[in-house]
Design an enzyme around this catalytic site. Structure first.
Site, short mmCIF file in Angstrom:
data_model
loop_
_atom_site.label_atom_id
_atom_site.label_comp_id
_atom_site.label_asym_id
_atom_site.label_seq_id
_atom_site.Cartn_x
_atom_site.Cartn_y
_atom_site.Cartn_z
N HIS A 55 45.87 30.89 44.27
CA HIS A 55 45.14 30.22 43.19
C HIS A 55 44.52 31.28 42.29
O HIS A 55 44.02 32.30 42.76
CB HIS A 55 44.06 29.32 43.79
CG HIS A 55 43.17 28.72 42.76
ND1 HIS A 55 43.67 28.06 41.66
CD2 HIS A 55 41.81 28.69 42.65
CE1 HIS A 55 42.65 27.64 40.93
NE2 HIS A 55 41.52 28.02 41.48
N CYS A 60 40.53 22.70 42.95
CA CYS A 60 41.57 23.69 42.65
C CYS A 60 42.66 23.73 43.72
O CYS A 60 43.70 24.35 43.53
CB CYS A 60 40.96 25.07 42.50
SG CYS A 60 39.95 25.22 41.03
N ASN A 89 41.85 30.09 34.87
CA ASN A 89 41.92 29.15 35.99
C ASN A 89 42.25 27.76 35.45
O ASN A 89 41.39 27.12 34.85
CB ASN A 89 40.58 29.16 36.73
CG ASN A 89 40.56 28.23 37.93
OD1 ASN A 89 41.48 27.45 38.15
ND2 ASN A 89 39.50 28.30 38.71
O1 UT7 Z 1 38.56 27.73 41.26
C1 UT7 Z 1 37.42 27.13 41.80
C2 UT7 Z 1 36.68 28.11 42.58
N1 UT7 Z 1 35.90 28.96 41.71
C3 UT7 Z 1 35.85 30.27 41.93
O2 UT7 Z 1 36.56 30.77 42.77
C4 UT7 Z 1 34.83 31.09 41.17
C5 UT7 Z 1 34.13 32.04 42.10
N2 UT7 Z 1 33.09 32.82 41.45
C6 UT7 Z 1 33.37 33.82 40.60
O3 UT7 Z 1 34.52 34.06 40.28
C7 UT7 Z 1 32.24 34.69 40.12
O4 UT7 Z 1 31.08 34.43 40.89
C8 UT7 Z 1 31.91 34.49 38.60
C9 UT7 Z 1 33.06 35.04 37.78
C10 UT7 Z 1 31.67 33.03 38.31
C11 UT7 Z 1 30.66 35.31 38.24
O5 UT7 Z 1 30.83 36.67 38.58
P1 UT7 Z 1 29.74 37.43 39.46
O6 UT7 Z 1 30.20 38.80 39.62
O7 UT7 Z 1 29.50 36.63 40.71
O8 UT7 Z 1 28.48 37.41 38.51
P2 UT7 Z 1 27.02 36.83 38.78
O9 UT7 Z 1 27.02 35.36 38.70
O10 UT7 Z 1 26.46 37.48 40.02
O11 UT7 Z 1 26.24 37.42 37.55
C12 UT7 Z 1 26.04 38.84 37.40
C13 UT7 Z 1 25.36 39.08 36.07
C14 UT7 Z 1 24.15 38.18 35.85
O12 UT7 Z 1 23.19 38.93 35.11
P3 UT7 Z 1 21.93 39.60 35.84
O13 UT7 Z 1 21.23 38.47 36.51
O14 UT7 Z 1 22.53 40.57 36.83
O15 UT7 Z 1 21.21 40.24 34.72
C15 UT7 Z 1 24.70 37.09 34.95
O16 UT7 Z 1 23.71 36.51 34.14
O17 UT7 Z 1 26.29 38.81 35.01
C16 UT7 Z 1 25.68 37.87 34.11
N3 UT7 Z 1 26.76 37.02 33.56
C17 UT7 Z 1 27.45 37.38 32.48
N4 UT7 Z 1 27.37 38.44 31.67
C18 UT7 Z 1 28.24 38.51 30.64
C19 UT7 Z 1 27.24 35.86 34.04
N5 UT7 Z 1 28.24 35.44 33.26
C20 UT7 Z 1 28.38 36.36 32.29
C21 UT7 Z 1 29.26 36.48 31.19
N6 UT7 Z 1 29.15 37.56 30.40
N7 UT7 Z 1 30.21 35.56 30.93
#
Ligand code: UT7
Length: 333
Positions: free
Chosen positions: A257, A116, A287
């Site tokens: 970004h 990115c 993104n």
């Molecule tokens: O550009 C390249 C660089 N990339 C980035 O900068 C991305 C950086 N990361 C992020 O932006 C975030 O970590 C994400 C958007 C990918 C995920 O958000 P998060 O707040 O870190 O969520 P998480 O992975 O900690 O998941 C929290 C919960 C989980 O459920 P449990 O285990 O708490 O029950 C996931 O299974 O949210 C769940 N989850 C979802 N729920 C509904 C994960 N994806 C989804 C979804 N819809 N799409």
């Protein structure tokens, strides 16, 4: 040392027509508009549809419109760099294909991959060509068809990415009040374990097995990437302000970004700037990897004024990150 600086003299962008909304995505994976808006801040993303269409088609559209609006003839272009993680094919470079599609025949062209951060790495690179005095008209493209590597069965990654392309013209200037002033780019390959594509490269060439295991799609561990992104993008942007004596009031725009609205907000907070000073279009485009920065500049171009203090900031796969301070070169409309 000569006193030639590189400055951006035009911006153009292209996004495909198709809008993949959160509601449509929620029919494909277990997610909701509310979760995506709260955790990421994306409402919809554009998707390039059509058999045989790839990254070069979007890049070519952006470059065509850039050449038109800057009254540049294709044969005048000296160099074209295309930043992407989704080339049309492993080789030849998508930059070669874009150049061919728009009639650029007197230039050398090549691809650059820095996840990115591609566009910022590309701007650092191409500005050095221009500052050398040898190259007068340099085109930098950031283009990605992320939908070609997104697993639409994976709710953790499918809401994030979209397709798009942006292009800028970079030219030499001796006007000391404008141009690329300072930059700091970094990378740390230790981050590769958290964000990569498992198969399709030389370590694990594509096979029936890799396709069955869905290893040709993006693999991302969201939380570590999030933590690194917040700290690295903010650190390097604050450093850019400090070493150039830019106060929050001096800064006209932060161009970050567009990976996650929460990362953008954390960066702005650390820099001590207001939301009104930040270009944000993640809600519309998601993104788009190498295309996020030029798509922001394209959208905000009419508001930009000569001499505006702008900081560009990125973080992406590699890990790669960086920040650049520019003084904008011309009045938008
Ligand atoms: O550009 C390249 C660089 N990339 C980035 O900068 C991305 C950086 N990361 C992020 O932006 C975030 O970590 C994400 C958007 C990918 C995920 O958000 P998060 O707040 O870190 O969520 P998480 O992975 O900690 O998941 C929290 C919960 C989980 O459920 P449990 O285990 O708490 O029950 C996931 O299974 O949210 C769940 N989850 C979802 N729920 C509904 C994960 N994806 C989804 C979804 N819809 N799409």
């Amino acid at each position: 040392m000569n006193n030639i600086k590189a400055t951006i003299t035009g911006v153009a962008g292209y996004v495909p027509e198709y809008r993949l909304t959160n509601d449509e995505l929620a029919q494909m994976v277990d997610t909701s508009d509310e979760w995506i808006m709260t955790r990421i801040g994306i409402k919809e993303r554009r998707i390039l549809k059509g058999e045989g269409k790839g990254t070069s088609d979007m890049g070519a559209e952006a470059v065509k419109s850039l050449l038109e609006k800057t009254n540049t003839k294709p044969e005048e272009v000296d160099v074209l760099i295309n930043c992407t993680v989704t080339p049309d094919m492993q080789f030849p470079a998508t930059a070669n294909i874009i150049s061919d599609k728009v009639g650029i025949k007197n230039a050398f062209s090549f691809d650059l991959n820095a996840g990115c951060s591609g566009f910022l790495y590309g701007l650092e690179t191409i500005s050095k060509f221009v500052e050398s005095g040898k190259y007068k008209k340099a085109v930098l493209v950031g283009a990605d068809k992320m939908s070609s590597i997104v697993d639409y069965q994976d709710r953790a990654t499918s809401p994030i990415f979209g397709d798009g392309a942006g292009a800028i013209l970079v030219e030499p200037t001796t006007d000391e009040s404008i141009g690329i002033m300072d930059s700091k780019l970094q990378s740390d390959g230790v981050g590769r374990i958290h964000l990569h594509q498992k198969a399709g490269g030389s370590v694990k060439p594509a096979s029936h097995e890799t396709v069955d295991a869905r290893e040709h799609y993006i693999y991302q561990e969201g939380q570590p990437v999030f933590k690194w992104a917040v700290s690295k993008m903010a650190d390097v942007s604050v450093e850019m302000m400090e070493r150039n004596n830019i106060t929050p009031d001096d800064l006209t725009w932060l161009v970050p970004h567009q990976a996650n609205n929460r990362i953008i907000e954390a960066t702005a907070k650390r820099m001590g700037i207001k939301k009104e000073q930040v270009m944000i279009n993640i809600q519309k485009f998601g993104n788009t990897t190498a295309a996020t920065l030029p798509l922001c500049l394209w959208e905000w171009e009419p508001q930009l004024k000569k001499g505006d203090n702008i900081i560009l900031a990125t973080f992406g796969a590699g890990f790669t990150w960086g920040s650049m301070y520019i003084k904008w070169g011309y009045d938008g409309k």
